[in-house]
Enzyme design. Structure first.
Site, short mmCIF file in Angstrom:
data_model
loop_
_atom_site.label_atom_id
_atom_site.label_comp_id
_atom_site.label_asym_id
_atom_site.label_seq_id
_atom_site.Cartn_x
_atom_site.Cartn_y
_atom_site.Cartn_z
N SER A 1 -5.43 -13.51 49.16
CA SER A 1 -3.82 -13.95 48.58
C SER A 1 -3.00 -13.55 49.61
O SER A 1 -3.18 -14.22 50.41
CB SER A 1 -3.64 -13.98 46.86
N ASP B 1 -7.36 -23.92 42.48
CA ASP B 1 -6.58 -23.10 42.76
C ASP B 1 -4.85 -23.54 42.42
O ASP B 1 -4.78 -25.19 42.55
CB ASP B 1 -6.37 -22.52 44.05
N HIS C 1 -7.06 -19.77 40.75
CA HIS C 1 -7.08 -18.91 42.19
C HIS C 1 -8.07 -17.16 41.74
O HIS C 1 -8.18 -16.74 43.58
CB HIS C 1 -5.67 -18.28 42.10
#
Length: 272
Positions: free
Chosen positions: A96, A220, A248
């Site tokens: 991320s 996601d 995610h």
């Protein structure tokens, strides 16, 4: 074992260091810490790899200065950790927000001491929409989140976290995950959200030639799969692996495939 690395600006960055062999450096996402990689920490040393989990400034066990949450400064912190631990032929893995920080390191330091790059649900090349980039959150949405962080940070983070996983975690897992997030510094969390909103890595990608594997969930809701389609197209030596049933948090949604893909990349001399 854990290391506290003193940077030139007298900031201590914490690095968890487990196992022996080729080092694999993990950079966590917003607003977590190296503990999110528990399921890689347990696995990689069994296969002859050295797990190094870094707490970015403001998170986990690292120092919490008020400023310095832009990608340049985070990459500089990482550079000092890599230098002072004398890491060589390392694999750099960013999840991320850790993804763009890893990319910024690669462009800023010309792949110094890093042989491979692993991008995990990366928040790159840009996290928010632009006139010429139709993917991600609106900047105004991030502004709203920042305002919420200033008034009720635990609730804002918990609400944000509801979009994290496709496969519903246990209540205990959710509590563990939230406890990591709210333990981070409030101002570090806010300033990192500003960096996510504003930073743009598109002009840097063509110069990052290291073999790169990208793992990304097709469902996601935080960093759309389109991000990684852009990265795979613009990075010279990248392979994208889709996770059909993941959001995610791929590491929770499809953990066996996730670790298998990571280990295959670490053990292989190519992207095939």
């Amino acid at each position: 074992m854990g290391h506290y690395i003193n940077t030139e600006n007298n900031i201590q960055i914490y690095a968890e260091d487990i196992g022996e062999g080729q080092p694999v450096i993990f950079l966590h996402g917003w607003p977590l810490n190296h503990g999110m990689f528990e399921y890689q920490m347990n696995e990689l040393p069994k296969h002859g790899f050295r797990f190094i989990g870094i707490d970015l400034r403001g998170y986990g066990k690292s120092n919490r200065p008020f400023n310095g949450y832009d990608y340049d400064t985070m990459a500089d912190d990482l550079h000092e950790v890599i230098q002072k631990l004398d890491l060589k032929d390392a694999v750099l893995a960013g999840f991320s927000m850790g993804g763009p920080i890893a990319l910024r390191y690669m462009s800023r330091y010309k792949s110094e001491r890093i042989s491979k790059l692993l991008l995990l649900s990366p928040a790159a090349p840009i996290f928010t929409k632009r006139d010429d980039y139709p993917f991600g959150m609106e900047k105004e949405e991030v502004d709203t989140l920042i305002d919420q962080l200033k008034t009720d940070r635990p609730h804002a983070i918990a609400t944000f976290g509801e979009k994290f996983f496709e496969k519903k975690p246990s209540k205990e897992f959710q509590q563990w995950f939230l406890s990591m997030a709210v333990s981070s510094s409030s101002y570090g969390t806010i300033h990192s959200a500003i960096a996510l909103r504003d930073e743009d890595l598109r002009n840097e990608l063509s110069g990052i030639a290291a073999p790169t594997k990208i793992l990304h969930g097709k469902k996601d809701q935080i960093c759309p799969y389109d991000f990684s389609l852009q990265l795979a197209d613009q990075l010279p030596n990248a392979k994208l692996v889709p996770f059909e049933e993941s959001g995610h948090g791929v590491f929770h949604d499809e953990p066996e495939k996730y670790n298998k893909q990571i280990l295959e990349f670490l053990q292989s001399s190519s992207l095939e």
